[in-house]
Scaffold this active site. Structure first.
Site, short mmCIF file in Angstrom:
data_model
loop_
_atom_site.label_atom_id
_atom_site.label_comp_id
_atom_site.label_asym_id
_atom_site.label_seq_id
_atom_site.Cartn_x
_atom_site.Cartn_y
_atom_site.Cartn_z
N CYS A 322 13.69 14.48 20.25
CA CYS A 322 12.77 14.47 21.40
C CYS A 322 12.65 13.08 22.03
O CYS A 322 11.81 12.89 22.91
CB CYS A 322 11.39 14.95 20.95
SG CYS A 322 11.37 16.66 20.40
N ASP A 323 13.44 12.14 21.58
CA ASP A 323 13.40 10.78 22.12
C ASP A 323 14.38 10.65 23.28
O ASP A 323 15.56 11.01 23.16
CB ASP A 323 13.77 9.78 21.01
CG ASP A 323 13.43 8.35 21.38
OD1 ASP A 323 13.39 8.04 22.59
OD2 ASP A 323 13.19 7.55 20.47
#
Length: 383
Positions: A322-323
């Site tokens: 999710c980065d």
């Protein structure tokens, strides 16, 4: 594609073992080791475990007669588990805890590195057991990873540190250096060898008796899909080493050169989206996994989509986390891919699996050990 990739059906492997995968080819390990051994015939090669500390690689190199370069307790345990004789190992981390020294000595490894007086004092309780190499620093601004910034004394400090060791009753075998990782040319190796020869000559004149020169690593690989002519690269190094007295033992610590070409990544497309004028593909491996070397090792791995055809579109290859920094390629021309299609990365044996994380709880890629020299590929899943 190289011969190994042509012989493998990546889709079948993913169907059998899931993805992401890393394929470790024993034949490629042998090829790289033999090429470097032929290029440096008078140098004993100690494989540096750091870039890929995997049992299968240790097994192959042990069969080839290689020696090993250790830096941590875990690396000591790995070679011990593979039945490597301790006399074939050196411990080269310049900064150690007392427990690190004791752990290596319990295994039987007795050669260590120091580069300052405080480190030297750590060996006093073991002075009847240990032999030391003094690491000398030769900064190399031409390399992206300059290992002389963190370790090594200056050439001017070398003789006093050797004399200090003698005064404390410690035996200094010789000198070591490392001119950086993935060096572009052998010039700095040659300069360092010449400088170390002068230090050794001065030491002999003072009655000291060093007899070893460790020239480190830094031998490059080609991340563009070709092969480095390692014999030509090493020719000036051979010439410089030939100027040393015949009694001086020469050793080296290759890591990347042996391991990098030996591993291939296979990742799957787990999602896609149109964003602006690009198609984004989300893979099940990324910068926090096998591709982490793009951040830490300053390399760009060659990627391909062997089963996709058609018109190329501006695309992005992103990792699974999710980065938003987790992007492998932010502008690459690819034929349109579908969910489940495969993306293959090459030259991924150095500083990939070894330094991958499980950030966001995405697991590291499994390693499949293969031997492309065998007609029938025998695959062994290794978590």
């Amino acid at each position: 594609m190289n011969e190994t990739s042509q012989a493998l059906d990546y889709r079948q492997l993913v169907e059998q073992h899931g993805s992401p995968l890393l394929l470790l080819d024993k034949a490629a390990v042998r090829k790289q080791y033999r090429a470097l051994a032929a290029a440096l015939p008078d140098v004993r090669l100690h494989y540096a475990l750091k870039p890929l500390p995997h049992p299968a690689l240790v097994e192959v190199l042990k069969e080839e007669g290689a020696c090993f370069d250790l830096a941590t307790n875990g690396e000591v345990d790995l070679v011990k588990s593979q039945g490597v004789r301790p006399g074939r190992c050196i411990h080269t981390h310049p900064i150690k805890r007392d427990g690190d020294i004791r752990h290596a000595l319990e295994y039987g490894c007795t050669v260590f590195v120091y580069d300052n007086p405080w480190e030297l004092d750590k060996f006093l309780p073991y002075k009847d057991e240990v032999k030391l190499l003094l690491r000398v620093s030769f900064p190399n601004p031409e390399t992206k990873v300059d290992l002389s910034k963190k370790f090594g004394c200056t050439p001017e400090q070398a003789l006093p540190l050797m004399q200090l060791a003698q005064a404390k009753g410690l035996k200094v075998m010789g000198l070591s250096f490392h001119v950086g990782s993935q060096v572009p040319n052998p010039k700095r190796h040659v300069q360092a060898i010449d400088a170390c020869r002068a230090i050794l000559e001065q030491a002999w004149d003072l009655g000291l008796k060093p007899w070893v020169l460790d020239i480190g690593g830094g031998f490059p690989v080609d991340y563009e899909g070709g092969d480095v002519d390692i014999a030509s690269f090493c020719a000036p190094i051979r010439e410089a080493l030939a100027d040393l007295p015949a009694t001086v033992q020469k050793i080296a610590e290759p890591g990347r050169f042996i391991s990098a070409p030996a591993m291939t990544s296979v990742a799957s497309v787990m999602g896609k989206a149109h964003r602006g004028d690009k198609i984004w593909y989300y893979l099940d491996d990324g910068l926090y996994g096998s591709y982490n070397g793009q951040m830490y090792d300053h390399v760009t791995y060659p990627v391909s989509v062997p089963y996709a055809n058609g018109e190329a579109h501006r695309s992005v290859l992103a990792g699974p986390t999710c980065d938003s920094v987790d992007v492998i390629r932010d502008d690459i021309a690819l034929p349109e891919l579908e969910i489940g299609d495969l993306v293959v990365g090459r030259v991924m044996g150095a500083y990939t699996w070894a330094s991958a994380s499980t950030f966001n709880f995405f697991p590291k890629a499994d390693i499949l050990v293969i031997d492309s020299s065998q007609q029938e590929q025998r695959l062994t899943a290794v978590a």
